[in-house]
Design a protein around this motif. Structure first.
Motif, PDB file in Angstrom:
ATOM      1  N   UNK A 151      32.016  70.128   7.236  1.00  0.00           N
ATOM      2  CA  UNK A 151      31.551  71.245   8.161  1.00  0.00           C
ATOM      3  C   UNK A 151      30.119  71.696   8.256  1.00  0.00           C
ATOM      4  N   UNK A 152      29.756  71.922   9.366  1.00  0.00           N
ATOM      5  CA  UNK A 152      28.470  72.406   9.339  1.00  0.00           C
ATOM      6  C   UNK A 152      28.225  73.422  10.391  1.00  0.00           C
ATOM      7  N   UNK A 153      27.021  74.290  10.312  1.00  0.00           N
ATOM      8  CA  UNK A 153      26.627  75.255  11.328  1.00  0.00           C
ATOM      9  C   UNK A 153      25.712  74.359  12.194  1.00  0.00           C
ATOM     10  N   UNK A 154      25.648  74.653  13.654  1.00  0.00           N
ATOM     11  CA  UNK A 154      24.642  74.187  14.482  1.00  0.00           C
ATOM     12  C   UNK A 154      24.184  75.599  15.643  1.00  0.00           C
ATOM     13  N   UNK A 155      23.053  75.824  15.128  1.00  0.00           N
ATOM     14  CA  UNK A 155      22.426  77.066  16.108  1.00  0.00           C
ATOM     15  C   UNK A 155      22.062  76.506  17.417  1.00  0.00           C
ATOM     16  N   UNK A 156      22.602  77.438  18.327  1.00  0.00           N
ATOM     17  CA  UNK A 156      22.369  76.736  19.930  1.00  0.00           C
ATOM     18  C   UNK A 156      21.669  78.080  20.530  1.00  0.00           C
ATOM     19  N   UNK A 157      21.658  79.133  19.789  1.00  0.00           N
ATOM     20  CA  UNK A 157      21.191  80.483  20.620  1.00  0.00           C
ATOM     21  C   UNK A 157      20.699  81.520  19.463  1.00  0.00           C
ATOM     22  N   UNK A 171      14.985  93.489  17.225  1.00  0.00           N
ATOM     23  CA  UNK A 171      13.654  93.829  16.719  1.00  0.00           C
ATOM     24  C   UNK A 171      13.122  92.658  15.579  1.00  0.00           C
ATOM     25  N   UNK A 172      14.319  92.145  14.959  1.00  0.00           N
ATOM     26  CA  UNK A 172      13.964  91.198  13.663  1.00  0.00           C
ATOM     27  C   UNK A 172      13.971  89.790  14.154  1.00  0.00           C
ATOM     28  N   UNK A 173      14.740  89.578  15.368  1.00  0.00           N
ATOM     29  CA  UNK A 173      15.155  88.117  15.638  1.00  0.00           C
ATOM     30  C   UNK A 173      14.430  87.920  16.937  1.00  0.00           C
ATOM     31  N   UNK A 174      13.970  88.806  17.877  1.00  0.00           N
ATOM     32  CA  UNK A 174      13.396  88.717  18.772  1.00  0.00           C
ATOM     33  C   UNK A 174      14.359  88.429  20.215  1.00  0.00           C
ATOM     34  N   UNK A 175      13.612  88.187  21.250  1.00  0.00           N
ATOM     35  CA  UNK A 175      14.700  87.941  22.609  1.00  0.00           C
ATOM     36  C   UNK A 175      15.554  86.861  22.428  1.00  0.00           C
ATOM     37  N   UNK A 176      16.482  86.721  23.509  1.00  0.00           N
ATOM     38  CA  UNK A 176      17.435  85.874  23.406  1.00  0.00           C
ATOM     39  C   UNK A 176      16.556  84.592  23.831  1.00  0.00           C
ATOM     40  N   UNK A 177      17.130  83.489  23.242  1.00  0.00           N
ATOM     41  CA  UNK A 177      16.774  81.922  23.401  1.00  0.00           C
ATOM     42  C   UNK A 177      17.652  81.048  23.534  1.00  0.00           C
ATOM     43  N   UNK A 178      18.131  80.252  24.319  1.00  0.00           N
ATOM     44  CA  UNK A 178      19.194  79.126  24.216  1.00  0.00           C
ATOM     45  C   UNK A 178      18.258  77.974  23.997  1.00  0.00           C
ATOM     46  N   UNK A 179      18.808  77.142  23.257  1.00  0.00           N
ATOM     47  CA  UNK A 179      18.225  75.607  23.124  1.00  0.00           C
ATOM     48  C   UNK A 179      18.672  74.800  24.150  1.00  0.00           C
ATOM     49  N   UNK A 180      17.903  73.833  24.480  1.00  0.00           N
ATOM     50  CA  UNK A 180      18.210  73.036  25.548  1.00  0.00           C
ATOM     51  C   UNK A 180      19.454  72.219  25.263  1.00  0.00           C
ATOM     52  N   UNK A 199      32.130  71.674  13.574  1.00  0.00           N
ATOM     53  CA  UNK A 199      30.612  72.379  13.947  1.00  0.00           C
ATOM     54  C   UNK A 199      31.154  73.805  14.261  1.00  0.00           C
ATOM     55  N   UNK A 200      30.358  74.687  13.735  1.00  0.00           N
ATOM     56  CA  UNK A 200      30.306  76.151  14.347  1.00  0.00           C
ATOM     57  C   UNK A 200      28.985  76.163  15.098  1.00  0.00           C
ATOM     58  N   UNK A 201      29.199  76.590  16.296  1.00  0.00           N
ATOM     59  CA  UNK A 201      28.167  76.753  17.033  1.00  0.00           C
ATOM     60  C   UNK A 201      27.641  78.397  17.035  1.00  0.00           C
ATOM     61  N   UNK A 202      26.121  78.563  16.626  1.00  0.00           N
ATOM     62  CA  UNK A 202      25.879  79.804  16.212  1.00  0.00           C
ATOM     63  C   UNK A 202      24.726  80.527  17.217  1.00  0.00           C
ATOM     64  N   UNK A 203      24.947  81.876  17.084  1.00  0.00           N
ATOM     65  CA  UNK A 203      24.037  82.434  18.038  1.00  0.00           C
ATOM     66  C   UNK A 203      24.248  84.088  17.583  1.00  0.00           C
ATOM     67  N   UNK A 204      23.259  84.928  17.768  1.00  0.00           N
ATOM     68  CA  UNK A 204      23.509  86.502  17.614  1.00  0.00           C
ATOM     69  C   UNK A 204      24.410  86.732  18.774  1.00  0.00           C
ATOM     70  N   UNK A 208      26.418  83.887  25.223  1.00  0.00           N
ATOM     71  CA  UNK A 208      25.516  84.168  26.316  1.00  0.00           C
ATOM     72  C   UNK A 208      24.876  83.136  26.638  1.00  0.00           C
ATOM     73  N   UNK A 209      24.865  81.774  25.698  1.00  0.00           N
ATOM     74  CA  UNK A 209      24.355  80.582  25.775  1.00  0.00           C
ATOM     75  C   UNK A 209      24.002  80.088  27.253  1.00  0.00           C
ATOM     76  N   UNK A 210      22.619  79.839  27.624  1.00  0.00           N
ATOM     77  CA  UNK A 210      22.349  79.441  28.963  1.00  0.00           C
ATOM     78  C   UNK A 210      21.191  78.236  28.666  1.00  0.00           C
ATOM     79  N   UNK A 211      21.595  77.317  28.169  1.00  0.00           N
ATOM     80  CA  UNK A 211      20.658  76.176  27.879  1.00  0.00           C
ATOM     81  C   UNK A 211      20.369  75.131  29.311  1.00  0.00           C
TER      82      UNK A 211
END
Length: 448
Positions: A151-157, A171-180, A199-204, A208-211
């Protein structure tokens, strides 16, 4: 000579992912992992700023590490000491001022530059502070992922634009960003080739992912999940953490259509009171949440939910707290995380009037946890007699025992041969405990 790296990780799954990627970045410099801080040539504290007294915990740990660094220096050896993560982002200058023995302070967006920082700290003797928000995404500069289990994490947003009034993440992670799309799918394929089955897709705000896809089209999380379901070897997909505002129809439909998508969703609501939700700037009501849950359960009737609750928000009345208990009863949760409100410096809620006493917050937290605990135990009991596909991911405490994770993230204990480790097997649940299940192995490779 190989060097040893010790990373202590606090907080969320994103920090767990970041810690693994920092280890990947440092591997070409000769750093290999160790689970003993006393053996380490480099120590990284990957910090979390969400909870109360986060900074105090970091400085307490740094005090212990200072003694270790002094012992190393007396023996003629060095120790590189770094503080990473959200406390580093928020308190970087303060860390260097209060703990001048720290070599490197870096924020969540800059760890791809760790090799350069280590060179400056260890060779030139410089103290390094890097808490910028670079223009270039860090993901573009990271090496391929290395898997350590099935099992693994995969950051997408990453990042957050919601600005809930109690939260420091924007304030600590910044504006939303989605990986392509392309590098996400490529990373999933690399992980699957290394034996990862879940896999567990990660994001704050992962939903809201919009890659951007290779053809320039924008993909939401639902479409991404459908594409990942076609990756050879991947048998299970999860995602966290979600925001109720971003649950698009296509994502709801993916719960219906994609068998690899697990029937378990972490969907934080925080409060059952509309006034408190408004004060939190959640931008949804309690009934919005109830209707969303109904949509999800129509799409996937066996779906189970987890959530987050904050009790004792400034000005919360007993009647408003009772609305939270009512929402818990109405929805029903397999598990949940509940916290006392704690003021975070720099957030709007910290300046609100009518901050509640610790006694009131403690009492309300105990009542929420009791309500959730009883629901979780009932959910576990309801699993007895059911058949689940379980990912057997670690040995048990007893010979011949393996432990796995159910579709609903419960730990499942079973007697099974060691050859089944890191595989998905069909099990029948025979007993339930407050925090785990016991099961028997069935002959089928997977449950129908």
């Amino acid at each position: 000579m190989a060097k040893k790296l010790f990373i202590r990780t606090y907080g969320c799954q994103m920090n767990v992912y970041d810690s693994a990627r920092m280890a990947d970045v440092l591997a070409p410099l000769g750093y290999g992992p160790t689970d003993r801080v006393d053996d380490a040539d480099m120590v990284i504290l990957n910090t979390c700023h969400i909870r109360e007294h986060a900074e105090d915990k970091v400085f307490s740990e740094l005090g212990r590490l200072r003694l270790l660094k002094q012992e190393r220096a007396a023996g003629g050896a060095g120790l590189v000491l770094a503080v990473a993560g959200c406390v580093a982002q928020a308190e970087g200058e303060e860390i260097l001022a209060r703990a001048p023995y720290v070599d490197i302070v870096l924020g969540p967006q800059t760890y791809h530059r760790l090799p350069e920082m280590v060179a400056r700290a260890s060779r030139a003797g410089q103290r390094v502070l890097d808490t910028d928000f670079p223009v270039e995404p860090k993901f573009d500069h990271l090496p391929g992922p290395s898997a350590t289990g099935p099992a693994a994490f995969l950051s997408v947003q990453e990042g957050c634009d919601k600005f809930c009034t109690y939260c420091v993440v924007p304030y600590t992670r910044g504006a939303e960003y989605s990986r392509p799309v392309a590098p996400v799918i490529d990373e999933a394929r690399r992980l699957a080739a290394q034996g990862v089955r879940e896999i567990t897709l990660l994001g704050q705000n992962v939903n809201g992912y919009h890659g951007e896809a290779p053809d320039g089209a924008g993909w939401g999380l639902g479409r991404l999940i459908r594409a990942l379901a076609d990756v050879d070897g991947l048998e299970r997909i999860r995602y966290t953490t979600s925001h109720p505002r971003d649950m698009a129809d296509d994502l709801v439909d993916a719960h219906r259509d994609v068998p690899q998508l697990m029937p378990f969703l972490h969907l934080p609501v925080q409060s059952g009171s509309d006034r408190i939700l408004d004060q939190m700037n959640r931008q949804h009501t309690a009934d919005d949440y109830r209707r969303l849950v109904d949509r999800l359960r129509r799409a996937r009737p066996d779906l189970a939910l987890s959530s987050d609750f904050i009790v004792g928000f400034p000005g919360e009345t007993e009647a408003e707290f009772a609305e939270t208990l009512r929402l818990i009863d109405d929805v029903g949760f397999a598990q949940a995380y509940s916290f006392k409100y704690s003021p975070r410096p720099g957030t709007p809620a910290a300046q609100m009037p009518n901050q509640l006493s610790e006694e009131i917050k403690e009492d309300r937290l105990a009542r929420v946890q009791d309500r959730i605990g009883r629901q979780a135990e009932a959910f576990n009991r309801g699993c007895v007699g059911r058949r689940f596909d379980v990912l057997l991911d670690r040995p048990g405490r007893h010979p011949g025992q393996l432990i796995g994770r159910s579709p609903y993230m419960q730990s499942v204990f079973v007697t099974a041969p060691e050859s089944m480790l890191n595989t998905v097997q069909c099990l029948e649940v025979v007993d339930a405990h407050p925090n785990s299940l016991a099961a028997n192995l069935l002959s089928e490779r997977a449950c129908a």
